[in-house]
Design a protein around this motif. Structure first.
Motif, PDB file in Angstrom:
ATOM      1  N   GLU A  67       0.821  -1.198   0.000  1.00  0.00           N
ATOM      2  CA  GLU A  67       0.000   0.000   0.000  1.00  0.00           C
ATOM      3  C   GLU A  67       0.861   1.256   0.000  1.00  0.00           C
ATOM      4  OE1 GLU A  67      -2.691  -0.188   3.243  1.00  0.00           O
ATOM      5  OE2 GLU A  67      -3.814  -1.889   2.452  1.00  0.00           O
ATOM      6  N   GLN A  68       1.908   1.264   0.811  1.00  0.00           N
ATOM      7  CA  GLN A  68       2.790   2.426   0.872  1.00  0.00           C
ATOM      8  C   GLN A  68       3.481   2.654  -0.456  1.00  0.00           C
ATOM      9  OE1 GLN A  68       5.215   1.352   4.263  1.00  0.00           O
ATOM     10  NE2 GLN A  68       3.984   2.585   5.668  1.00  0.00           N
ATOM     11  N   ASP A  69       3.878   1.571  -1.117  1.00  0.00           N
ATOM     12  CA  ASP A  69       4.546   1.679  -2.409  1.00  0.00           C
ATOM     13  C   ASP A  69       3.593   2.234  -3.463  1.00  0.00           C
ATOM     14  OD1 ASP A  69       6.821   1.211  -4.174  1.00  0.00           O
ATOM     15  OD2 ASP A  69       5.615  -0.384  -5.044  1.00  0.00           O
ATOM     16  N   VAL A  70       2.353   1.726  -3.474  1.00  0.00           N
ATOM     17  CA  VAL A  70       1.362   2.207  -4.435  1.00  0.00           C
ATOM     18  C   VAL A  70       1.096   3.690  -4.230  1.00  0.00           C
ATOM     19  CG1 VAL A  70      -1.074   2.069  -5.087  1.00  0.00           C
ATOM     20  CG2 VAL A  70       0.255  -0.025  -4.796  1.00  0.00           C
ATOM     21  N   LEU A  71       0.887   4.095  -2.990  1.00  0.00           N
ATOM     22  CA  LEU A  71       0.593   5.491  -2.704  1.00  0.00           C
ATOM     23  C   LEU A  71       1.785   6.397  -2.992  1.00  0.00           C
ATOM     24  CD1 LEU A  71      -1.512   5.165   0.565  1.00  0.00           C
ATOM     25  CD2 LEU A  71      -2.327   5.738  -1.720  1.00  0.00           C
ATOM     26  N   GLN A  72       2.993   5.910  -2.722  1.00  0.00           N
ATOM     27  CA  GLN A  72       4.178   6.718  -2.988  1.00  0.00           C
ATOM     28  C   GLN A  72       4.331   6.995  -4.481  1.00  0.00           C
ATOM     29  OE1 GLN A  72       8.000   4.936  -2.073  1.00  0.00           O
ATOM     30  NE2 GLN A  72       8.924   6.922  -1.694  1.00  0.00           N
ATOM     31  N   LYS A  73       4.152   5.967  -5.309  1.00  0.00           N
ATOM     32  CA  LYS A  73       4.240   6.151  -6.759  1.00  0.00           C
ATOM     33  C   LYS A  73       3.145   7.103  -7.243  1.00  0.00           C
ATOM     34  CE  LYS A  73       6.327   1.636  -7.737  1.00  0.00           C
ATOM     35  NZ  LYS A  73       6.134   0.295  -8.358  1.00  0.00           N
ATOM     36  N   ASN A  74       1.939   6.927  -6.712  1.00  0.00           N
ATOM     37  CA  ASN A  74       0.839   7.809  -7.101  1.00  0.00           C
ATOM     38  C   ASN A  74       1.134   9.253  -6.709  1.00  0.00           C
ATOM     39  OD1 ASN A  74      -2.247   8.083  -7.855  1.00  0.00           O
ATOM     40  ND2 ASN A  74      -1.962   9.185  -5.938  1.00  0.00           N
ATOM     41  N   ASN A  75       1.648   9.455  -5.505  1.00  0.00           N
ATOM     42  CA  ASN A  75       1.885  10.804  -5.021  1.00  0.00           C
ATOM     43  C   ASN A  75       2.969  11.520  -5.816  1.00  0.00           C
ATOM     44  OD1 ASN A  75      -0.079  10.459  -3.096  1.00  0.00           O
ATOM     45  ND2 ASN A  75       1.346   9.947  -1.444  1.00  0.00           N
ATOM     46  N   LEU A  76       3.978  10.776  -6.258  1.00  0.00           N
ATOM     47  CA  LEU A  76       5.022  11.383  -7.087  1.00  0.00           C
ATOM     48  C   LEU A  76       4.440  11.876  -8.406  1.00  0.00           C
ATOM     49  CD1 LEU A  76       8.019   8.927  -6.492  1.00  0.00           C
ATOM     50  CD2 LEU A  76       7.854  11.308  -5.736  1.00  0.00           C
ATOM     51  N   LEU A  77       3.590  11.049  -9.018  1.00  0.00           N
ATOM     52  CA  LEU A  77       2.972  11.456 -10.266  1.00  0.00           C
ATOM     53  C   LEU A  77       1.968  12.587 -10.045  1.00  0.00           C
ATOM     54  CD1 LEU A  77       2.801  11.033 -13.258  1.00  0.00           C
ATOM     55  CD2 LEU A  77       1.193   9.155 -12.891  1.00  0.00           C
ATOM     56  N   ALA A  78       1.285  12.570  -8.906  1.00  0.00           N
ATOM     57  CA  ALA A  78       0.350  13.645  -8.583  1.00  0.00           C
ATOM     58  C   ALA A  78       1.074  14.981  -8.472  1.00  0.00           C
ATOM     59  CB  ALA A  78      -0.389  13.333  -7.284  1.00  0.00           C
ATOM     60  N   GLN A  79       2.277  14.957  -7.927  1.00  0.00           N
ATOM     61  CA  GLN A  79       3.053  16.198  -7.828  1.00  0.00           C
ATOM     62  C   GLN A  79       3.409  16.725  -9.215  1.00  0.00           C
ATOM     63  OE1 GLN A  79       3.326  18.058  -5.439  1.00  0.00           O
ATOM     64  NE2 GLN A  79       3.536  16.995  -3.490  1.00  0.00           N
ATOM     65  N   ARG A  80       3.698  15.823 -10.142  1.00  0.00           N
ATOM     66  CA  ARG A  80       3.962  16.255 -11.522  1.00  0.00           C
ATOM     67  C   ARG A  80       2.709  16.872 -12.140  1.00  0.00           C
ATOM     68  NH1 ARG A  80       7.199  10.929 -13.859  1.00  0.00           N
ATOM     69  NH2 ARG A  80       8.881  10.925 -12.323  1.00  0.00           N
ATOM     70  N   ASN A  81       1.569  16.225 -11.912  1.00  0.00           N
ATOM     71  CA  ASN A  81       0.311  16.789 -12.406  1.00  0.00           C
ATOM     72  C   ASN A  81       0.085  18.180 -11.827  1.00  0.00           C
ATOM     73  OD1 ASN A  81      -0.196  14.394 -13.764  1.00  0.00           O
ATOM     74  ND2 ASN A  81      -1.757  13.667 -12.329  1.00  0.00           N
ATOM     75  N   ARG A  82       0.325  18.318 -10.531  1.00  0.00           N
ATOM     76  CA  ARG A  82       0.084  19.596  -9.857  1.00  0.00           C
ATOM     77  C   ARG A  82       0.985  20.684 -10.437  1.00  0.00           C
ATOM     78  NH1 ARG A  82       0.156  17.704  -5.268  1.00  0.00           N
ATOM     79  NH2 ARG A  82      -2.099  17.618  -4.992  1.00  0.00           N
ATOM     80  N   GLY A  83       2.246  20.340 -10.676  1.00  0.00           N
ATOM     81  CA  GLY A  83       3.158  21.316 -11.260  1.00  0.00           C
ATOM     82  C   GLY A  83       2.721  21.742 -12.654  1.00  0.00           C
ATOM     83  N   TRP A  84       2.211  20.786 -13.428  1.00  0.00           N
ATOM     84  CA  TRP A  84       1.733  21.094 -14.776  1.00  0.00           C
ATOM     85  C   TRP A  84       0.510  22.007 -14.718  1.00  0.00           C
ATOM     86  CZ3 TRP A  84      -2.517  20.309 -17.987  1.00  0.00           C
ATOM     87  CH2 TRP A  84      -2.274  20.415 -19.353  1.00  0.00           C
ATOM     88  N   PHE A  85      -0.417  21.701 -13.815  1.00  0.00           N
ATOM     89  CA  PHE A  85      -1.603  22.552 -13.660  1.00  0.00           C
ATOM     90  C   PHE A  85      -1.201  23.966 -13.244  1.00  0.00           C
ATOM     91  CE2 PHE A  85      -4.015  18.469 -12.434  1.00  0.00           C
ATOM     92  CZ  PHE A  85      -4.437  18.279 -13.740  1.00  0.00           C
ATOM     93  N   GLU A  86      -0.300  24.067 -12.281  1.00  0.00           N
ATOM     94  CA  GLU A  86       0.116  25.384 -11.789  1.00  0.00           C
ATOM     95  C   GLU A  86       0.813  26.181 -12.880  1.00  0.00           C
ATOM     96  OE1 GLU A  86       2.488  24.541  -8.373  1.00  0.00           O
ATOM     97  OE2 GLU A  86       0.752  24.134  -7.072  1.00  0.00           O
ATOM     98  N   ALA A  87       1.637  25.524 -13.683  1.00  0.00           N
ATOM     99  CA  ALA A  87       2.351  26.219 -14.753  1.00  0.00           C
ATOM    100  C   ALA A  87       1.388  26.798 -15.783  1.00  0.00           C
ATOM    101  CB  ALA A  87       3.339  25.269 -15.431  1.00  0.00           C
ATOM    102  N   LYS A  88       0.263  26.142 -15.997  1.00  0.00           N
ATOM    103  CA  LYS A  88      -0.710  26.591 -16.986  1.00  0.00           C
ATOM    104  C   LYS A  88      -1.856  27.394 -16.381  1.00  0.00           C
ATOM    105  CE  LYS A  88       0.069  23.195 -20.604  1.00  0.00           C
ATOM    106  NZ  LYS A  88       0.161  24.209 -21.667  1.00  0.00           N
ATOM    107  N   GLY A  89      -1.805  27.618 -15.073  1.00  0.00           N
ATOM    108  CA  GLY A  89      -2.864  28.382 -14.430  1.00  0.00           C
ATOM    109  C   GLY A  89      -4.197  27.667 -14.425  1.00  0.00           C
ATOM    110  N   ILE A  90      -4.155  26.333 -14.436  1.00  0.00           N
ATOM    111  CA  ILE A  90      -5.388  25.537 -14.437  1.00  0.00           C
ATOM    112  C   ILE A  90      -5.789  25.195 -13.005  1.00  0.00           C
ATOM    113  CG2 ILE A  90      -6.420  23.324 -15.114  1.00  0.00           C
ATOM    114  CD1 ILE A  90      -4.576  23.357 -17.570  1.00  0.00           C
ATOM    115  N   LEU A  91      -7.009  25.502 -12.653  1.00  0.00           N
ATOM    116  CA  LEU A  91      -7.538  25.116 -11.347  1.00  0.00           C
ATOM    117  C   LEU A  91      -8.201  23.751 -11.481  1.00  0.00           C
ATOM    118  CD1 LEU A  91      -8.297  25.656  -8.373  1.00  0.00           C
ATOM    119  CD2 LEU A  91     -10.384  26.765  -9.222  1.00  0.00           C
ATOM    120  N   ALA A  92      -7.576  22.724 -10.911  1.00  0.00           N
ATOM    121  CA  ALA A  92      -8.117  21.360 -10.956  1.00  0.00           C
ATOM    122  C   ALA A  92      -8.751  21.030  -9.618  1.00  0.00           C
ATOM    123  CB  ALA A  92      -7.009  20.354 -11.277  1.00  0.00           C
TER     124      ALA A  92
END
Length: 282
Positions: A67-92
């Motif tokens: 479970e920790q491994d699954v969540l860790q991988k997900n959270n890393l990718l979520a941070q990439r998504n968040r950075g992409w949204f912030e760079a484009k000024g998208i409110l998700a």
């Protein structure tokens, strides 16, 4: 977590489809499921033979590690998504609730009322069908349907793929309607700016006590279908007190997506978040 609730589906079970698209797009990965079972047993297969096995299996620790491994991988990718949204000024925003709370109706009303003011796009999460995506498309917003198969939630990888297909505009509002479930979606960060929890008055005012993790993860809670309050046994004040016991900072708005009552406050909240994210009105 998900292995125990049955949604540990293979990636190729997830499909992405836009309204009117007859064949879904499958995005899977090839896995080499070859297991080399090397059992070093000293067997004496005489009459009445017996095996003395020392089975020291700590299944609880192994499950927790997975479970920790699954969540860790997900959270890393979520941070990439968040950075992409912030760079484009998208409110998700990640809209979460149990089934039947009125999420899709709320989205339809929001699109109709704000669509001319704010660029809007929607990711729809369901196990099967494009029914909700069809409704969103009819309301006038770009939308992509993510069918999770056996899965009971969206994850960061699904959102990344869906965003690539959807291509939301810069400085826009991206509304993610998660699979109807108050358990697993609370654990999975999608890269959203906030989780918006939607509870309807037909569900019972004890939901925050039964599902505290979801309410602890939320920033805003919409109490929907308040037009039905005279006909149901639901105490909105008691519901808010229960939720604030697990999340003192949780904001509340009482709305009816059917009659429109309270939606002006919801739209004002969206405008404030858009300004904070660098997005804004057209």
């Amino acid at each position: 977590m998900c292995d125990t609730c049955g949604c540990g589906q293979p990636a190729d079970a997830v499909t992405y489809r836009k309204p009117g698209q007859e064949e879904p797009v499958h995005h899977g990965h090839a896995h080499d499921h070859h297991h080399d079972h090397d059992h070093d047993h000293d067997h004496d297969h005489g009459p009445g033979h017996r095996h003395d096995h020392d089975h020291d299996h700590d299944h609880g620790s192994r499950t927790l590690a997975v479970e920790q491994d699954v969540l860790q991988k997900n959270n890393l990718l979520a941070q990439r998504n968040r950075g992409w949204f912030e760079a484009k000024g998208i409110l998700a925003l990640n809209l979460v609730s149990s089934p039947g709370s009125g999420k899709t109706t709320l989205l339809e009303r929001t699109i109709c009322d704000l669509g001319a003011e704010v660029p809007l796009a929607v990711i729809e999460g369901d196990q099967q069908t494009t029914r909700d995506a069809d409704r969103i498309a009819a309301a006038g917003a770009p939308v992509i349907q993510v069918n999770t198969g056996h899965g009971c939630h969206l994850d960061a990888a699904m959102v990344k793929r869906a965003v690539g297909e959807l291509a939301p505009a810069d400085r826009s509002l991206l509304l993610i309607e998660n699979v109807g479930n108050l358990v697993c979606p609370a654990l999975f960060d999608l890269g959203e700016a906030a989780k918006v929890v939607i509870i309807s008055v037909t569900e019972g005012d004890d939901k925050p006590l039964k599902y505290p993790t979801m309410f602890a993860a939320g920033r805003l809670c919409l109490i929907n279908k308040i037009d039905l309050l005279p006909y149901v046994d639901f105490d909105a004040d008691r519901c808010e007190r229960a939720a604030r016991a697990v999340n003192p900072d949780l904001e509340f708005l009482r709305v009816s997506a059917t009659t429109g009552e309270g939606l002006d406050a919801w739209y004002a909240w969206l405008r404030e978040r858009l300004q904070e994210s660098g997005g804004g009105v057209v």
